[in-house]
Design a protein around this motif. Structure first.
Motif, PDB file in Angstrom:
ATOM      1  N   ALA A 132       0.835  -1.207   0.000  1.00  0.00           N
ATOM      2  CA  ALA A 132       0.000   0.000   0.000  1.00  0.00           C
ATOM      3  C   ALA A 132       0.867   1.252   0.000  1.00  0.00           C
ATOM      4  N   THR A 149      -5.345   7.270  -2.218  1.00  0.00           N
ATOM      5  CA  THR A 149      -6.601   6.568  -1.970  1.00  0.00           C
ATOM      6  C   THR A 149      -7.235   6.018  -3.247  1.00  0.00           C
ATOM      7  N   VAL A 181      -7.931   3.618  -6.440  1.00  0.00           N
ATOM      8  CA  VAL A 181      -7.815   2.175  -6.699  1.00  0.00           C
ATOM      9  C   VAL A 181      -6.621   1.930  -7.622  1.00  0.00           C
ATOM     10  N   ALA A 228      -6.691  -5.566   3.764  1.00  0.00           N
ATOM     11  CA  ALA A 228      -6.264  -4.375   4.500  1.00  0.00           C
ATOM     12  C   ALA A 228      -5.816  -4.814   5.881  1.00  0.00           C
ATOM     13  N   THR A 287      -4.245  -0.593   2.703  1.00  0.00           N
ATOM     14  CA  THR A 287      -5.178  -1.409   1.928  1.00  0.00           C
ATOM     15  C   THR A 287      -4.516  -1.827   0.627  1.00  0.00           C
ATOM     16  N   PRO A 322      -3.917  -1.986  -2.926  1.00  0.00           N
ATOM     17  CA  PRO A 322      -4.433  -0.965  -3.846  1.00  0.00           C
ATOM     18  C   PRO A 322      -5.665  -1.383  -4.648  1.00  0.00           C
ATOM     19  N   ARG A 324      -9.055  -0.765  -2.641  1.00  0.00           N
ATOM     20  CA  ARG A 324      -9.342   0.531  -2.040  1.00  0.00           C
ATOM     21  C   ARG A 324     -10.777   0.995  -2.315  1.00  0.00           C
ATOM     22  N   ARG A 325     -11.190   1.979  -1.528  1.00  0.00           N
ATOM     23  CA  ARG A 325     -12.500   2.623  -1.650  1.00  0.00           C
ATOM     24  C   ARG A 325     -13.655   1.660  -1.359  1.00  0.00           C
ATOM     25  N   GLN A 326     -13.401   0.745  -0.415  1.00  0.00           N
ATOM     26  CA  GLN A 326     -14.447  -0.154   0.058  1.00  0.00           C
ATOM     27  C   GLN A 326     -14.669  -0.001   1.558  1.00  0.00           C
ATOM     28  N   ALA A 371     -10.002   0.165   5.217  1.00  0.00           N
ATOM     29  CA  ALA A 371      -9.046   0.809   6.120  1.00  0.00           C
ATOM     30  C   ALA A 371      -9.781   1.423   7.309  1.00  0.00           C
ATOM     31  N   VAL A 386      -6.873  11.462   3.545  1.00  0.00           N
ATOM     32  CA  VAL A 386      -6.884  10.333   4.476  1.00  0.00           C
ATOM     33  C   VAL A 386      -7.361  10.790   5.854  1.00  0.00           C
TER      34      VAL A 386
END
Length: 275
Positions: free
Chosen positions: A136, A142, A144, A190, A208, A210, A213-215, A218, A246
């Motif tokens: 990460a 942040t 993906v 993560a 996380t 990569p 990400r965006r789920q 973290a 972040v």
């Protein structure tokens, strides 16, 4: 940020490497912490009670770090040691600023995430959990990314990954670290940890994969670590966010920015020193 809280954090910053078995080398107004064995390397920082340092002091530490073959890195809090930035930059290092955040009670309590759990020293997923943050941090931000389970499997085969697992397992056994991971279909997506010293705990190494990400993973890992730290008696829980984006994520768990954590490292090729 109150002076009392600043002092508590300074005491923690000085104590946690020592609790982790690091060797402390005295350079007058600066202290260099040198990790003994495997694990994330430590750094140099202001000695407790320091009120100033010059470029020559910084350069002495840098020479020692080069001699030892360890990263040339300094970490400190801007509001506590504002005098360190100028000599660090004069020595050719680039300074990066990060929001320093403290959990503000009463913190919101997020529902437990079904894919997040605490790992112990014998967990078969521990190697993956200590490797995910490395992937990460190699692809920061942040957004993906492309790095996913296949790349994780390759990274886990590196001998350094096993050495890092052993180091973290020892800290888990001794209670000097707690680690949580988000696991889906047997794959760690993560992970992160917190390191307690007395009633102060720093949440660190949240990363996380990569591609995952965006789920909200973290955030869920952070929430699990916070819950565990508070349950174990922590009164002050803090962390350093990668950037303002972040920091906004961590704010959802109840953290607020109270100061600025500074990290200084050699500038990349073609990159100017300074921020």
């Amino acid at each position: 940020m109150t002076p009392t809280l600043l002092s508590r954090l300074e005491q923690y910053y000085d104590a946690v490497p020592r609790a982790g078995g690091a060797r402390a080398e005295d350079f007058g107004p600066l202290t260099l912490f040198v990790r003994e064995g495997a694990g994330w390397p430590y750094y140099a920082r202001p000695a407790l009670g320091s009120t100033g340092a010059g470029t020559a002091d910084v350069e002495r530490v840098l020479a020692r770090q080069r001699q030892l073959g360890i990263p040339q890195a300094f970490e400190w809090v801007a509001e506590t040691s504002p005098w360190l930035r100028a000599p660090v930059e004069a020595a050719g290092l680039r300074v990066h600023a990060h929001p320093l955040m403290v959990l503000e009670p009463p913190a919101p309590r997020l529902p437990a995430h079904p894919e997040v759990r605490l790992l112990d020293a014998d967990d078969e997923l521990l190697t993956a959990a200590v490797t995910v943050p490395r992937l990460a941090f190699a692809d920061p931000g942040t957004a993906v990314g492309a790095t996913g389970p296949a790349e994780l499997a390759v990274a886990m085969a590196d001998p350094d990954a096993e050495a890092h697992r052993r180091a973290v397992a020892e800290r888990l056994t001794s209670g000097r670290t707690a680690l949580a991971a988000a696991v889906r279909d047997g794959v760690v997506l993560a992970s992160g940890q917190y390191n307690p010293v007395g009633d102060v705990a720093e949440v660190a190494g949240i990363g996380t994969l990569p591609s995952a990400r965006r789920q909200g993973l973290a955030l869920a890992v952070t929430a699990a670590l916070v819950e565990d730290a508070l349950a174990r008696g922590a009164r002050t829980v803090f962390l350093s966010a990668g950037d303002e984006a972040v920091a906004r994520v961590y704010a959802r768990v109840g953290f607020r920015t109270v100061a600025t954590a500074l990290i200084a490292e050699p500038a990349a090729d073609g990159e100017p020193a300074g921020a």
